[in-house]
Design a protein around this motif. Structure first.
Motif, short mmCIF file in Angstrom:
data_model
loop_
_atom_site.label_atom_id
_atom_site.label_comp_id
_atom_site.label_asym_id
_atom_site.label_seq_id
_atom_site.Cartn_x
_atom_site.Cartn_y
_atom_site.Cartn_z
N ASN A 99 10.36 32.31 -83.30
CA ASN A 99 9.01 32.52 -82.72
C ASN A 99 8.62 33.04 -81.44
OD1 ASN A 99 7.74 31.53 -85.05
ND2 ASN A 99 8.01 29.41 -84.28
N ILE A 100 9.86 34.11 -81.16
CA ILE A 100 9.77 34.95 -79.82
C ILE A 100 10.28 36.48 -80.13
CG2 ILE A 100 12.01 34.51 -79.39
CD1 ILE A 100 10.80 34.24 -76.29
N GLN A 101 9.29 37.34 -79.95
CA GLN A 101 9.57 38.82 -80.11
C GLN A 101 10.88 38.94 -79.20
OE1 GLN A 101 6.42 41.25 -78.57
NE2 GLN A 101 7.25 43.14 -79.63
N ALA A 102 11.53 40.15 -79.76
CA ALA A 102 12.81 40.72 -79.36
C ALA A 102 12.95 42.22 -79.60
CB ALA A 102 14.03 39.96 -79.76
N PHE A 103 13.47 42.98 -78.78
CA PHE A 103 13.65 44.14 -79.06
C PHE A 103 14.78 44.90 -77.91
CE2 PHE A 103 9.67 43.36 -76.47
CZ PHE A 103 10.07 43.82 -75.43
N ALA A 104 15.31 45.99 -78.45
CA ALA A 104 16.54 46.52 -77.52
C ALA A 104 15.76 47.50 -76.59
CB ALA A 104 17.33 47.35 -78.73
N ILE A 105 16.31 47.58 -75.48
CA ILE A 105 15.63 48.18 -74.41
C ILE A 105 16.71 49.24 -73.70
CG2 ILE A 105 13.79 46.91 -73.92
CD1 ILE A 105 15.46 46.09 -71.21
N GLY A 106 18.27 49.05 -73.85
CA GLY A 106 18.89 49.81 -73.02
C GLY A 106 20.46 49.41 -73.58
N GLU A 107 21.43 49.85 -72.75
CA GLU A 107 22.77 49.82 -73.18
C GLU A 107 23.49 49.95 -72.04
OE1 GLU A 107 26.14 52.67 -75.55
OE2 GLU A 107 24.16 53.33 -75.19
N VAL A 108 24.73 49.00 -72.11
CA VAL A 108 25.73 49.02 -70.85
C VAL A 108 26.64 50.46 -70.67
CG1 VAL A 108 27.41 47.77 -69.66
CG2 VAL A 108 25.59 46.38 -70.76
N ILE A 109 26.75 50.78 -69.58
CA ILE A 109 27.44 52.16 -69.51
C ILE A 109 28.46 52.09 -68.18
CG2 ILE A 109 25.84 53.65 -70.42
CD1 ILE A 109 24.68 54.52 -67.69
N SER A 110 29.12 52.95 -68.20
CA SER A 110 30.15 52.99 -66.91
C SER A 110 29.30 53.45 -65.68
CB SER A 110 31.12 53.96 -67.09
OG SER A 110 32.03 53.95 -68.33
N GLY A 111 29.65 52.70 -64.63
CA GLY A 111 28.70 52.89 -63.33
C GLY A 111 29.11 52.16 -62.27
#
Length: 342
Positions: free
Chosen positions: A321-333
């Motif tokens: 009962n909690i919304q979830a959505f992808a927002i990004g990605e781990v990259i080199s930095g």
């Protein structure tokens, strides 16, 4: 002359402890030893751990308390107090075990502070931790009449081999966001300045807020993420990192869960910023960069998972009962957050 004439009512303090006794006991877990009223709270470690690690956290509610004082509404800030601590402890993968509070006030108002403790107890039950004890300090001359301040302290537990310490995060991991319930408990100095500078009243109902008053909007308590996230861990989901989005917003908090030589790129178009943040930006003339560096912008908690587990993670969290959505990605930095609107 006695202590009461100096502004401290010892009898009222004792009566207050009796007022809150049942609230405190309602949060107890089986590991709690003894009851309320001792010099220290006692808690037996849960069984089943090979190498238990205790994780501690402390926080307050900030100037959100000013709104509670102004409106004389005190039943939600206790939830905020618990949430700010248990969500922090959760980022290590730890289960919150117990919580303690510190309440300081100029004059002990029993009904007022009982509401506060009721909120703390409710938050503890949401997080599954015991309200093990606390301190109420009556400090005449130090606080204005009717005002109080809060601090909270939480201790959690995690198996050492399962503790999240940033070394598990990998390039390519996907950031999955869990929505906030509003501003939570950060950025309220700016919120209050926007409202004061525009001569607004707390019972105003701006069109962007769909009929809600400013009071209802900005006293909405902080979301507690403990139970759904711990359930996701126990389901076998591989969570590599977590971030609680508090003061400093996404730019400050999301990089805190990254490993060496890593950065994170987010896609703001992947979620709809809640109307209250649009209202703050428009009413206060706050630019996008300042908004992202002050507020959570609708995201209260983030977990990092391997790309292969994104669908599983979202489905499981939504089953809780909690919304979830992808927002990004781990990259080199070098520990930066990329993608914030300028």
């Amino acid at each position: 002359m006695d202590y009461r004439e100096a502004g401290v009512d010892v009898e009222a303090g004792r009566a207050f402890v009796n007022d809150i006794r049942s609230l405190v006991h309602s949060t107890f877990r089986p590991e709690v030893l003894g009851g309320l009223g001792g010099f220290g709270g006692c808690f037996q470690l849960p069984s089943g751990y090979k190498e238990p690690v205790l994780v501690s956290g402390t926080d307050g509610v900030g100037t959100k308390l000013k709104i509670a004082h102004t409106l004389n509404r005190h039943d939600t800030v206790g939830i905020d107090l618990v949430a700010m601590c248990v969500n922090d402890v959760l980022t290590s993968g730890a289960e919150p075990l117990f919580f303690l509070d510190y309440v300081a006030t100029g004059k002990l108002e029993r009904e007022q502070l009982t509401q506060v403790v009721a909120g703390i107890a409710f938050g503890c039950k949401q997080a599954g931790c015991a309200l093990l004890g606390g301190e109420t300090a009556e400090m005449p001359g130090f606080y204005q009449a009717g005002e109080y301040d809060l601090a909270g302290f939480c201790v959690g537990i995690v198996e050492k081999s399962q503790m999240l310490d940033r070394t598990q995060v990998q390039i390519g991991d996907i950031a999955i966001a869990l929505p906030s319930t509003g501003v939570h408990s950060n950025g309220y100095s700016l919120v209050r300045k926007i409202i004061d500078d525009n001569g607004l009243a707390w019972d105003n109902t701006p069109n962007l807020l769909n009929g809600a008053t400013l009071a209802e909007t900005f006293l909405t308590p902080t979301q507690i993420y403990v139970k759904p996230v711990l359930a996701a861990q126990k389901s076998g989901l591989k969570i590599h990192g977590m971030a609680h989005i508090t003061g400093g917003g996404l730019p400050e908090n999301l990089p805190r869960c990254l490993g060496t030589n890593q950065a994170i790129k987010i896609e703001p178009q992947n979620w709809s910023t809640p109307p209250l943040f649009q209202w703050l930006a428009q009413t206060g003339g706050v630019n996008p960069e300042a908004m992202y560096n002050t507020f959570n912008m609708g995201i209260g908690f983030v977990i990092l998972v391997p790309p292969s587990q994104v669908s599983q993670a979202i489905s499981f969290l939504e089953s809780q009962n909690i919304q979830a959505f992808a927002i990004g990605e781990v990259i080199s930095g070098s520990g930066e957050l990329i993608g914030i609107p300028a």
